[in-house]
Design an enzyme around this catalytic site. Sequence first.
Site, PDB file in Angstrom:
ATOM      1  N   SER A   1       0.796  -1.220   0.000  1.00 28.86           N
ATOM      2  CA  SER A   1       0.000   0.000   0.000  1.00 28.86           C
ATOM      3  C   SER A   1       0.835   1.279   0.000  1.00 28.86           C
ATOM      4  O   SER A   1       0.377   2.298  -0.487  1.00 28.86           O
ATOM      5  CB  SER A   1      -0.963  -0.003   1.191  1.00 28.86           C
ATOM      6  OG  SER A   1      -0.254  -0.222   2.400  1.00 28.86           O
TER       7      SER A   1
ATOM      8  N   LYS B   1     -11.580   1.391  -1.829  1.00 31.58           N
ATOM      9  CA  LYS B   1     -10.514   1.879  -2.713  1.00 31.58           C
ATOM     10  C   LYS B   1     -11.042   1.913  -4.145  1.00 31.58           C
ATOM     11  O   LYS B   1     -11.845   2.776  -4.446  1.00 31.58           O
ATOM     12  CB  LYS B   1      -9.267   1.054  -2.489  1.00 31.58           C
ATOM     13  CG  LYS B   1      -8.678   1.523  -1.151  1.00 31.58           C
ATOM     14  CD  LYS B   1      -7.751   0.624  -0.458  1.00 31.58           C
ATOM     15  CE  LYS B   1      -7.433   1.276   0.902  1.00 31.58           C
ATOM     16  NZ  LYS B   1      -6.851   0.366   1.853  1.00 31.58           N
TER      17      LYS B   1
ATOM     18  N   HIS C   1      -5.492  -3.019  -2.819  1.00 29.58           N
ATOM     19  CA  HIS C   1      -5.204  -2.095  -3.930  1.00 29.58           C
ATOM     20  C   HIS C   1      -5.166  -2.793  -5.288  1.00 29.58           C
ATOM     21  O   HIS C   1      -4.875  -2.168  -6.295  1.00 29.58           O
ATOM     22  CB  HIS C   1      -3.874  -1.371  -3.679  1.00 29.58           C
ATOM     23  CG  HIS C   1      -3.875  -0.572  -2.426  1.00 29.58           C
ATOM     24  ND1 HIS C   1      -4.326   0.727  -2.364  1.00 29.58           N
ATOM     25  CD2 HIS C   1      -3.528  -0.898  -1.157  1.00 29.58           C
ATOM     26  CE1 HIS C   1      -4.236   1.171  -1.122  1.00 29.58           C
ATOM     27  NE2 HIS C   1      -3.751   0.199  -0.370  1.00 29.58           N
TER      28      HIS C   1
HETATM   29  C1  LIG Z   1      -6.719   0.231   3.257  1.00 29.12           C
HETATM   30  C2  LIG Z   1      -6.156  -1.099   3.544  1.00 29.12           C
HETATM   31  C3  LIG Z   1      -6.736  -1.952   4.491  1.00 29.12           C
HETATM   32  C4  LIG Z   1      -7.871  -1.492   5.370  1.00 29.12           C
HETATM   33  O1  LIG Z   1      -9.066  -1.432   4.689  1.00 29.12           O
HETATM   34  P1  LIG Z   1     -10.211  -0.466   5.228  1.00 29.12           P
HETATM   35  O2  LIG Z   1     -11.448  -0.949   4.546  1.00 29.12           O
HETATM   36  O3  LIG Z   1      -9.822   0.906   4.843  1.00 29.12           O
HETATM   37  O4  LIG Z   1     -10.272  -0.664   6.718  1.00 29.12           O
HETATM   38  C5  LIG Z   1      -6.217  -3.209   4.640  1.00 29.12           C
HETATM   39  N1  LIG Z   1      -5.157  -3.618   3.923  1.00 29.12           N
HETATM   40  C6  LIG Z   1      -4.554  -2.829   3.027  1.00 29.12           C
HETATM   41  C7  LIG Z   1      -3.374  -3.339   2.258  1.00 29.12           C
HETATM   42  C8  LIG Z   1      -5.029  -1.538   2.808  1.00 29.12           C
HETATM   43  O5  LIG Z   1      -4.417  -0.733   1.949  1.00 29.12           O
END
Ligand SMILES: *Cc1c(COP(=O)(O)O)cnc(C)c1O
Length: 397
Positions: free
Chosen positions: A186, A246, A214
């Site tokens: 991320s 996302k 992602h």
């Molecule tokens: C954003 C993210 C999460 C968390 O997800 P949310 O729905 O925002 O709580 C978990 N793992 C990764 C790799 C992320 O980028």
Amino acid sequence: MPINSIQERFAKRLNKRRAEHLYRQRPLAFSPQQPQMKINGVECINFCSNDYLGLANHPQIKQRLIDALQNDQLSYGSGAAHLVTGHHLQHHLLEDELADWLGVERVLLFSTGFMANLAVLQTLAQKGDVLLGDKLNHASLVDGALQSDADFKRYPHRDMAALEKRLQQTHAQQKQAIIVTDGVFSMDGDLAPLHHIQQLAKDYNAWTIIDDAHGFGALGTQGRGSLSHFGLSADANTVQIGTLGKAFGCSGAFVAGSNTLIESLIQFARPYIYTTASPQLNAVAVREALKIIKSADNKRQKLQTLIEQFRTGAKQLGLQLWDSPTAIQPILLGDSARALRWSEQLKQQGFWIAAIRPPTVPQGQARLRVTLSAQHSAQQIQNLLNALAVCIESADS
Ligand SMILES: *Cc1c(COP(=O)(O)O)cnc(C)c1O
């Protein structure tokens, strides 16, 4: 121990954080989430969201929500946990559609990705197992592993020789190994070597957990994520986790895997059982987003073109980029004060890009985390490159 006030407990810690240039603030958005935003009262071009396909403010999804509130048998809120009365038909249909899309037996919805990761790690990993995690995994995977009853060992980022060594040790001890990795990292944007990981998992009878927050939507055939990007598919001992906040532009998360896995999460996962189901209306929005994602090859193609334009331009400027083929394109600046300075200078030129500092990234690796969206225009990318050139030339860069 003396009983102190909250003020006494935290004042020093907060001051230290300020002095180290690590103090965090929440930029205040006055506009919808999109490339052109008003943040802290200032008009700017946003280069740091995870809305890779521009679905967070998509007219088709907004219209569907208006229609749903008027015509469908649903409310906004869900009112209770899934196991009580919170599990609405819209959640159920969404789970089926996500499972069909990914070609897995079943999918289970969660209210956030953070909770999905806690749930999967706590439920899957038991005492006597060994979790093997990439050093740069997302914080929620680290917390999930620390809270599970299994041993937790980390291997250096994407280092398959180191992973194999740990798998050999675990195998020799006759323990169950569980490999845990981000699909797309991320803060770095690079990909886990999933072909290699899948082979190692086969060789050592390990299970694999892939957090593809992602990857889903942005990568692979019909946006089916990192596995699909490499031409791979999930086997019965692979668990995939996706987020819906996302590329989906909505909110929440899902776990995809075998029927047995999903049933076990429903029975045993505390972050699933003891929390309110996400809003019914969110499930409606995600279903519409999924329709768009499946047929969004043009958006993914455009995103790829913008990524290449940015990388070519940034390299010509002499900026230090990562080996990232994705929409996450960090620029390494090193120390936190410098990252903040650049972020501030870009802001003055009308670009919103967050400075990412420790502890989110390792010490000495503060960076600007540029993220691109299919909604950006080639002109906006060029303007950003011009603004970066100004940062480079400025005296205190
Ligand atoms: C954003 C993210 C999460 C968390 O997800 P949310 O729905 O925002 O709580 C978990 N793992 C990764 C790799 C992320 O980028």
